[in-house]
Design an enzyme around this catalytic site. Structure first.
Site, PDB file in Angstrom:
ATOM      1  N   HIS A  96       3.616  50.443 -10.436  1.00 33.85           N
ATOM      2  CA  HIS A  96       5.060  50.423 -10.189  1.00 33.85           C
ATOM      3  C   HIS A  96       5.369  51.408  -9.064  1.00 33.85           C
ATOM      4  O   HIS A  96       4.806  52.502  -9.009  1.00 33.85           O
ATOM      5  CB  HIS A  96       5.798  50.823 -11.470  1.00 33.85           C
ATOM      6  CG  HIS A  96       7.276  50.930 -11.285  1.00 33.85           C
ATOM      7  ND1 HIS A  96       8.002  49.961 -10.633  1.00 33.85           N
ATOM      8  CD2 HIS A  96       8.165  51.889 -11.658  1.00 33.85           C
ATOM      9  CE1 HIS A  96       9.274  50.329 -10.613  1.00 33.85           C
ATOM     10  NE2 HIS A  96       9.397  51.487 -11.227  1.00 33.85           N
ATOM     11  N   CYS A 102      11.872  47.948 -15.195  1.00 36.03           N
ATOM     12  CA  CYS A 102      10.776  47.943 -14.213  1.00 36.03           C
ATOM     13  C   CYS A 102       9.512  47.296 -14.759  1.00 36.03           C
ATOM     14  O   CYS A 102       8.622  46.930 -13.993  1.00 36.03           O
ATOM     15  CB  CYS A 102      10.457  49.359 -13.763  1.00 36.03           C
ATOM     16  SG  CYS A 102      11.893  50.263 -13.219  1.00 36.03           S
ATOM     17  N   ASN A 112      12.289  52.041  -4.974  1.00 35.69           N
ATOM     18  CA  ASN A 112      12.044  51.501  -6.316  1.00 35.69           C
ATOM     19  C   ASN A 112      12.927  50.267  -6.506  1.00 35.69           C
ATOM     20  O   ASN A 112      14.149  50.380  -6.566  1.00 35.69           O
ATOM     21  CB  ASN A 112      12.389  52.592  -7.339  1.00 35.69           C
ATOM     22  CG  ASN A 112      12.175  52.155  -8.772  1.00 35.69           C
ATOM     23  OD1 ASN A 112      11.941  50.977  -9.049  1.00 35.69           O
ATOM     24  ND2 ASN A 112      12.272  53.103  -9.687  1.00 35.69           N
TER      25      ASN A 112
HETATM   26  O1  UT7 Z   1      11.539  53.104 -12.229  1.00 30.10           O
HETATM   27  C1  UT7 Z   1      11.610  53.647 -13.507  1.00 30.10           C
HETATM   28  C2  UT7 Z   1      10.798  54.862 -13.610  1.00 30.10           C
HETATM   29  N1  UT7 Z   1      11.362  55.909 -12.786  1.00 30.10           N
HETATM   30  C3  UT7 Z   1      10.626  56.921 -12.477  1.00 30.10           C
HETATM   31  O2  UT7 Z   1       9.470  56.943 -12.846  1.00 30.10           O
HETATM   32  C4  UT7 Z   1      11.247  58.057 -11.742  1.00 30.10           C
HETATM   33  C5  UT7 Z   1      10.720  59.349 -12.285  1.00 30.10           C
HETATM   34  N2  UT7 Z   1      11.323  60.575 -11.707  1.00 30.10           N
HETATM   35  C6  UT7 Z   1      11.174  60.907 -10.417  1.00 30.10           C
HETATM   36  O3  UT7 Z   1      10.614  60.180  -9.622  1.00 30.10           O
HETATM   37  C7  UT7 Z   1      11.656  62.280 -10.002  1.00 30.10           C
HETATM   38  O4  UT7 Z   1      11.994  63.029 -11.153  1.00 30.10           O
HETATM   39  C8  UT7 Z   1      12.892  62.251  -9.038  1.00 30.10           C
HETATM   40  C9  UT7 Z   1      12.454  61.748  -7.666  1.00 30.10           C
HETATM   41  C10 UT7 Z   1      13.960  61.358  -9.604  1.00 30.10           C
HETATM   42  C11 UT7 Z   1      13.438  63.659  -8.855  1.00 30.10           C
HETATM   43  O5  UT7 Z   1      12.410  64.527  -8.384  1.00 30.10           O
HETATM   44  P1  UT7 Z   1      12.180  65.952  -9.091  1.00 30.10           P
HETATM   45  O6  UT7 Z   1      11.101  66.622  -8.356  1.00 30.10           O
HETATM   46  O7  UT7 Z   1      11.983  65.696 -10.559  1.00 30.10           O
HETATM   47  O8  UT7 Z   1      13.519  66.686  -8.766  1.00 30.10           O
HETATM   48  P2  UT7 Z   1      14.606  67.296  -9.765  1.00 30.10           P
HETATM   49  O9  UT7 Z   1      15.404  66.216 -10.392  1.00 30.10           O
HETATM   50  O10 UT7 Z   1      13.972  68.297 -10.677  1.00 30.10           O
HETATM   51  O11 UT7 Z   1      15.508  68.089  -8.765  1.00 30.10           O
HETATM   52  C12 UT7 Z   1      14.992  69.210  -8.027  1.00 30.10           C
HETATM   53  C13 UT7 Z   1      16.080  69.739  -7.136  1.00 30.10           C
HETATM   54  C14 UT7 Z   1      17.401  69.981  -7.880  1.00 30.10           C
HETATM   55  O12 UT7 Z   1      18.006  71.107  -7.305  1.00 30.10           O
HETATM   56  P3  UT7 Z   1      17.881  72.552  -8.032  1.00 30.10           P
HETATM   57  O13 UT7 Z   1      18.457  72.377  -9.395  1.00 30.10           O
HETATM   58  O14 UT7 Z   1      16.420  72.874  -8.061  1.00 30.10           O
HETATM   59  O15 UT7 Z   1      18.678  73.441  -7.138  1.00 30.10           O
HETATM   60  C15 UT7 Z   1      18.218  68.757  -7.525  1.00 30.10           C
HETATM   61  O16 UT7 Z   1      19.594  69.022  -7.564  1.00 30.10           O
HETATM   62  O17 UT7 Z   1      16.366  68.788  -6.121  1.00 30.10           O
HETATM   63  C16 UT7 Z   1      17.770  68.485  -6.119  1.00 30.10           C
HETATM   64  N3  UT7 Z   1      17.934  67.112  -5.714  1.00 30.10           N
HETATM   65  C17 UT7 Z   1      18.045  66.718  -4.435  1.00 30.10           C
HETATM   66  N4  UT7 Z   1      18.060  67.441  -3.308  1.00 30.10           N
HETATM   67  C18 UT7 Z   1      18.179  66.758  -2.154  1.00 30.10           C
HETATM   68  C19 UT7 Z   1      17.957  66.003  -6.499  1.00 30.10           C
HETATM   69  N5  UT7 Z   1      18.100  64.905  -5.737  1.00 30.10           N
HETATM   70  C20 UT7 Z   1      18.158  65.337  -4.456  1.00 30.10           C
HETATM   71  C21 UT7 Z   1      18.287  64.687  -3.214  1.00 30.10           C
HETATM   72  N6  UT7 Z   1      18.287  65.432  -2.097  1.00 30.10           N
HETATM   73  N7  UT7 Z   1      18.380  63.358  -3.111  1.00 30.10           N
END
Ligand code: UT7
Length: 333
Positions: free
Chosen positions: A260, A119, A290
């Site tokens: 970004h 990125c 993204n």
């Molecule tokens: O481009 C390169 C740089 N990339 C970035 O900077 C991305 C950085 N990271 C992020 O943007 C975020 O971490 C994400 C958008 C990828 C994820 O968001 P989050 O708030 O960190 O969610 P998480 O991974 O902690 O997941 C929270 C919950 C989990 O469920 P439990 O364990 O709390 O029951 C996941 O299983 O959300 C669940 N989950 C989803 N639920 C519905 C993860 N993906 C999804 C989804 N739909 N698509």
């Protein structure tokens, strides 16, 4: 890595972008994996993304974006001396996508190569090309960030497939004339201790795709999102602060921050830490998701064409990605 100010000023003479026609909405994704429009919008800010056609490659999107940048710069392809494509989804492992772009543009006088910085690639390309121009090696450069991430997305993994999209953005850099803008300061960094946080594990020499492992999604993007999130906020803030300081600007001098486009929560956190009001931060991830190296390049072009800044304004670009890598640029437009 920092720099001292160079004697020859280098300006952005034109920008261009291209996104494929096909729109994939959150609602459609909710029919493919266990997710919802509400989760995706709340956690990321993304509403839809573009998906390239099967016969539309990274080079094709690059060329379309490049033609628009050339037109705005008032230059022909034959005048371009250097083409650098930043991508993690090249048409082919070799030759470089930039070589395909050179051919498609008919830019027969250009040297062409790719860089791989995920990125952060567009701003890595900006710094490299700025230096090559200010050092006198080239008079101009076409830099492109382009991705067909749909080909490296695991469409069964809800934690990543909702995030990514396809597209391309381009900019023409050249020696600045009197009264023209200037790339005032650039910054880039890498932390190779954290390669495992965001990677495509297969398809390279470490793990070739074979008949045996073909079904295991090894050629797709894998991310530990929470860890990446925290580091992204800190590194992008630091990189932006460095170029702002080196440019001798204050937060209130900045007309537009173009970050970004990965997650609206990351963008809001950075705006907050930089003390730049949200209305001066350009966001288009709701439309495209993204798009890795393309994201900041498309955003720069859209911000430019929609009048988010004008000649003489101070703008800051800041990016973060796999590597881990980060970069920033302070530009007087
Ligand atoms: O481009 C390169 C740089 N990339 C970035 O900077 C991305 C950085 N990271 C992020 O943007 C975020 O971490 C994400 C958008 C990828 C994820 O968001 P989050 O708030 O960190 O969610 P998480 O991974 O902690 O997941 C929270 C919950 C989990 O469920 P439990 O364990 O709390 O029951 C996941 O299983 O959300 C669940 N989950 C989803 N639920 C519905 C993860 N993906 C999804 C989804 N739909 N698509």
């Amino acid at each position: 890595m920092s720099e001292s100010s160079s004697v020859v000023e280098v300006c952005v003479a034109g920008t261009g972008s291209y996104v494929p026609e096909r729109i994939l909405t959150n609602g459609e994704l909710a029919k493919m994996v266990d997710t919802s429009d509400e989760w995706i919008v709340t956690r990321t800010g993304i509403r839809e993304r573009r998906i390239a056609a099967d016969d539309e490659f990274t080079s094709h999107m690059s060329t379309k974006a490049a033609l628009r940048a050339l037109e705005q710069a008032g230059m022909t392809a034959g005048e371009i001396e250097l083409i650098v494509v930043a991508t993690i989804t090249p048409d082919t492992p070799t030759p470089a996508t930039a070589c395909h772009v050179q051919h498609q543009l008919g830019a027969s006088n250009a040297v062409a190569f790719d860089i791989s910085a995920a990125c952060s690639g567009f701003l890595y390309a900006m710094k490299i090309c700025k230096r090559l121009i200010s050092d006198g090696a080239f008079n101009n450069a076409l830099i492109i960030g382009a991705e067909k991430l749909s080909t490296v997305t695991n469409w069964e993994d809800r934690s990543t497939c909702v995030l990514f999209g396809d597209g391309a953005g381009a900019a023409v850099l050249r020696k600045a004339g009197p009264g023209e803008g200037s790339i005032v300061a650039t910054e880039m960094g890498t932390d190779g201790n954290l390669t495992h946080l965001l990677e495509i594990p297969g398809g390279g020499s470490a793990c070739p795709i074979t008949a045996q492992n073909a079904g295991q999604h090894l050629h797709t993007l894998n991310m530990q999102g929470k860890e990446v999130f925290k580091i992204a906020v800190n590194r992008m803030k630091e990189a932006a602060e460095k170029v702002i300081e080196r440019a001798g600007w204050r937060a209130e001098d900045i007309a537009c921050v173009i970050p970004h486009q990965a997650n609206l929560r990351i963008i809001d956190a950075i705006a907050d830490r930089l003390a730049v009001p949200n209305e001066r931060v350009f966001v288009n991830l709701d439309k495209y998701g993204n798009t890795s190296a393309a994201a900041v390049a498309i955003a720069l072009d859209e911000a430019n064409r929609t009048g988010a800044f004008k000649r003489g304004d101070h703008i800051v670009l800041v990016v973060f990605g796999a590597g881990l890598t980060w970069a920033a640029a302070a530009i007087r437009w």
